[in-house]
Design a protein around this motif. Structure first.
Motif, PDB file in Angstrom:
ATOM      1  N   ARG A  71       0.852  -1.182   0.000  1.00  0.00           N
ATOM      2  CA  ARG A  71       0.000   0.000   0.000  1.00  0.00           C
ATOM      3  C   ARG A  71       0.889   1.232   0.000  1.00  0.00           C
ATOM      4  O   ARG A  71       1.882   1.285   0.719  1.00  0.00           O
ATOM      5  CB  ARG A  71      -0.883   0.019   1.243  1.00  0.00           C
ATOM      6  N   ASP A  72       0.511   2.178  -0.804  1.00  0.00           N
ATOM      7  CA  ASP A  72       1.254   3.426  -0.873  1.00  0.00           C
ATOM      8  C   ASP A  72       0.270   4.570  -1.105  1.00  0.00           C
ATOM      9  O   ASP A  72       0.321   5.264  -2.116  1.00  0.00           O
ATOM     10  CB  ASP A  72       2.297   3.354  -1.994  1.00  0.00           C
ATOM     11  N   PRO A  73      -0.659   4.767  -0.151  1.00  0.00           N
ATOM     12  CA  PRO A  73      -1.731   5.734  -0.368  1.00  0.00           C
ATOM     13  C   PRO A  73      -1.264   7.184  -0.474  1.00  0.00           C
ATOM     14  O   PRO A  73      -1.898   7.988  -1.125  1.00  0.00           O
ATOM     15  CB  PRO A  73      -2.636   5.544   0.850  1.00  0.00           C
ATOM     16  N   MET A  74      -0.162   7.510   0.144  1.00  0.00           N
ATOM     17  CA  MET A  74       0.266   8.911   0.158  1.00  0.00           C
ATOM     18  C   MET A  74       1.533   9.128  -0.655  1.00  0.00           C
ATOM     19  O   MET A  74       2.182  10.154  -0.530  1.00  0.00           O
ATOM     20  CB  MET A  74       0.471   9.357   1.598  1.00  0.00           C
ATOM     21  N   GLY A  75       1.899   8.162  -1.486  1.00  0.00           N
ATOM     22  CA  GLY A  75       3.112   8.319  -2.296  1.00  0.00           C
ATOM     23  C   GLY A  75       4.377   8.261  -1.477  1.00  0.00           C
ATOM     24  O   GLY A  75       5.363   8.926  -1.801  1.00  0.00           O
ATOM     25  N   ASP A  76       4.352   7.470  -0.413  1.00  0.00           N
ATOM     26  CA  ASP A  76       5.510   7.374   0.476  1.00  0.00           C
ATOM     27  C   ASP A  76       6.765   6.895  -0.251  1.00  0.00           C
ATOM     28  O   ASP A  76       7.850   7.410  -0.003  1.00  0.00           O
ATOM     29  CB  ASP A  76       5.214   6.446   1.662  1.00  0.00           C
ATOM     30  N   VAL A  77       6.618   5.912  -1.118  1.00  0.00           N
ATOM     31  CA  VAL A  77       7.797   5.365  -1.800  1.00  0.00           C
ATOM     32  C   VAL A  77       8.464   6.442  -2.652  1.00  0.00           C
ATOM     33  O   VAL A  77       9.689   6.591  -2.637  1.00  0.00           O
ATOM     34  CB  VAL A  77       7.426   4.132  -2.660  1.00  0.00           C
ATOM     35  N   ALA A  78       7.664   7.220  -3.368  1.00  0.00           N
ATOM     36  CA  ALA A  78       8.220   8.296  -4.193  1.00  0.00           C
ATOM     37  C   ALA A  78       8.911   9.346  -3.319  1.00  0.00           C
ATOM     38  O   ALA A  78      10.003   9.829  -3.666  1.00  0.00           O
ATOM     39  CB  ALA A  78       7.126   8.944  -5.031  1.00  0.00           C
ATOM     40  N   ALA A  79       8.311   9.680  -2.197  1.00  0.00           N
ATOM     41  CA  ALA A  79       8.913  10.654  -1.276  1.00  0.00           C
ATOM     42  C   ALA A  79      10.222  10.114  -0.702  1.00  0.00           C
ATOM     43  O   ALA A  79      11.217  10.843  -0.606  1.00  0.00           O
ATOM     44  CB  ALA A  79       7.939  10.994  -0.158  1.00  0.00           C
ATOM     45  N   ILE A  80      10.218   8.843  -0.338  1.00  0.00           N
ATOM     46  CA  ILE A  80      11.427   8.220   0.208  1.00  0.00           C
ATOM     47  C   ILE A  80      12.520   8.191  -0.855  1.00  0.00           C
ATOM     48  O   ILE A  80      13.679   8.511  -0.574  1.00  0.00           O
ATOM     49  CB  ILE A  80      11.121   6.804   0.739  1.00  0.00           C
ATOM     50  N   ASP A  81      12.156   7.816  -2.073  1.00  0.00           N
ATOM     51  CA  ASP A  81      13.146   7.777  -3.158  1.00  0.00           C
ATOM     52  C   ASP A  81      13.727   9.162  -3.432  1.00  0.00           C
ATOM     53  O   ASP A  81      14.921   9.305  -3.709  1.00  0.00           O
ATOM     54  CB  ASP A  81      12.533   7.184  -4.426  1.00  0.00           C
ATOM     55  N   GLY A  82      12.884  10.197  -3.339  1.00  0.00           N
ATOM     56  CA  GLY A  82      13.364  11.571  -3.505  1.00  0.00           C
ATOM     57  C   GLY A  82      14.361  11.951  -2.424  1.00  0.00           C
ATOM     58  O   GLY A  82      15.385  12.582  -2.696  1.00  0.00           O
TER      59      GLY A  82
END
Length: 111
Positions: free
Chosen positions: A67-78
């Motif tokens: 689950r990635d409802p808030m775009g956590d993975v993209a934020a973490i990758d950034g």
């Protein structure tokens, strides 16, 4: 071949810097190793490394939950990309401080 010695071990007249009164650089141990600049860079790099570990664990946890409802993975990758740039900057600072120390100790020449 040693300074002041010709091939075959024969002494060359007037070529030995010590005989000419030239002082050679000597490591007298007065320079702190690692230097304050090196220590600062190493501590910053250690802090970055710890932050990267934490972020990677968090990213894996998000992926496992699927689950990635808030775009956590993209934020973490950034954030990881920004930390990589910071790491590169601190690595350059550490290398410059190390080179400076080696020059001060007489182990490396300035160019």
């Amino acid at each position: 071949m040693k300074i002041g010695m010709a091939k075959g071990g024969k002494k060359m007249a007037g070529k030995d810097p010590l005989e000419q009164g030239v002082s050679l650089p000597v490591c007298d141990g007065k320079i702190k190793v690692p230097t304050d600049r090196e220590t600062e860079a190493l501590e910053a790099m250690r802090s970055i490394k710890n932050r990267v570990r934490t972020l990677k664990k968090r990213r894996e946890a998000v992926k496992v939950r699927n689950r990635d409802p808030m775009g956590d993975v993209a934020a973490i990758d950034g954030e990881l990309a920004r930390l990589k740039k910071d790491w590169d900057i601190w690595e350059q600072k550490r290398a410059a401080a190390q080179k400076e120390r080696m020059i001060l100790l007489g182990h490396e020449k300035t160019h």
